[in-house]
Motif scaffolding. Structure first.
Motif: not given
Length: 379
Positions: A190, A192, A245, A290-291, A294
């Motif tokens: 993962s 971000n 992302t 979450r990614a 951000n």
């Protein structure tokens, strides 16, 4: 981002089981979800705040849908890239980025990306027609993969001799050396927008040879630490090279001579990460949210041994789904049932998955084998 996650709208292209499980996690953040899918009975239909039945490959449909969302993501790669590129130009956040989806839509371009970025992968050759295959000097046997639209074992065939080419795909394809592998593995990474990167522990996969689908997934791996670290480093390097992302599933082979070769990529939550819902501190679905928003990435460590078993439609059954043996398996300790809300079954259709969590790895595998024999999806 100025707004809190609960104030934003997440648009999801595709309303299948991956979208369904992503929404189940999004509910915890009070996140508004919008889904576009061509099936009016898609698994996401009754969970999303807004559901639209429409084509995810049509420019106008995807563009108009995307205008309604703050952040747009996917649960399947076969989407209209041009619409996503236009939305990006107009300031919409699209994760994974349109350029990443475009690259991964085409297995030939994927392979060339591996070569250009020194990512270890099996030798390959590109072919546009069946005639190209007949004129190829690539040694038999080899794997033949359609460059676009293959999924869940479809669009892949083994070519043993020149006689097999009579039934070969007559479309742009990838010829790939047949890998003498010891194990299929996967790492989910993962990333971000701040560049924070985390990997989930490497998992081992066992395949159903007939359906060419993952049958068992075992977490965490028991390979030596240096092997697991090498696989996770490869996944991180790919994520960095793509500047992605979101979530990226990296499927790999461990060969019998100890090499790790990358097979394919999926820029989204993936079948190889379903066990994380119960087996890890953060699930792949939470991590994807979450990614793309951000936010700080979660703790990917495994809590316990986990085995994931795909629930597939039985051969010879096509119709309204019935689950035979469900109560029996629910009486087993450490068993978690996930049904995907699909009304109709057909042979080898993914209808759900079961995760078995146990302090003892062998006990978890034994339970998985028992469940495989007990739970049947019939019509």
């Amino acid at each position: 981002m100025a707004k809190q996650i609960s104030e934003l709208k997440l648009g999801i292209l595709g309303g299948g089981q991956l979208g369904r499980m992503l929404i189940q996690e999004a509910i915890n953040y009070n996140l508004t979800t919008l889904v576009l899918d061509p099936d009016h009975e898609a698994p996401c239909k009754n969970l999303a705040n807004y559901f639209e039945c429409g084509s995810i490959t049509d420019f106008d449909t995807v563009y108009k849908f995307g205008k309604k969302a703050d952040v747009i993501t996917i649960e399947i790669e076969k989407v209209n890239i041009e619409a996503l590129e236009q939305l990006e130009k107009e300031g919409k956040m699209v994760f994974p980025q349109a350029r990443v989806i475009r690259l991964i839509q085409d297995k030939g371009i994927q392979k060339q990306f591996f070569k250009e970025n020194d990512i270890p992968t099996a030798p390959f050759q590109l072919a546009n027609t069946k005639e190209d295959l007949l004129n190829s000097s690539f040694p038999f046997p080899y794997m033949l993969k359609q460059r676009k639209d293959g999924y869940d074992g479809k669009g892949v065939m083994r070519i043993n001799t020149i006689a097999d080419l009579d039934n070969a795909f007559d479309s742009p394809c990838l010829i790939e050396e047949l890998v003498d592998f010891e194990k299929e593995i996967a790492v989910i990474v993962s990333r971000n927008s701040n560049g924070e990167v985390k990997t989930f522990p490497m998992v081992e996969m066992e395949f159903n040879a007939e359906a060419n689908l993952v049958e068992f997934l075992i977490s965490p791996s028991t390979y030596p630490e240096h092997v697991q670290e090498r696989a996770e480093t490869i996944a991180k390097n790919i994520a960095a090279a793509l500047n992605i992302t979101g979530l990226l599933a990296v499927e790999m082979f461990i060969t019998k001579d100890g090499q790790i070769l990358v097979n394919e990529l999926a820029p989204r939550p993936h079948n190889s990460g379903h066990h994380t819902i119960e087996g890890n501190y953060v699930s792949q679905f939470d991590q994807h949210l979450r990614a793309v928003f951000n936010l700080p990435l979660g703790d990917t460590r495994a809590i316990n041994n986990a085995v994931m078993l795909n629930v597939l439609g039985e051969k010879g059954h096509d119709g309204v789904a019935k689950y035979q043996g469900l109560e029996k398996i629910m009486a087993i300790d450490g068993v978690y049932v996930h049904l995907y809300g699909k009304k109709y079954t057909k042979p080898f259709r993914k209808m759900g998955h079961i995760t078995i969590v146990d302090q003892n790895r062998e006990a978890a595998i034994e339970k998985a084998n028992l469940i495989k024999e007990t739970l049947k999806v019939i019509s």
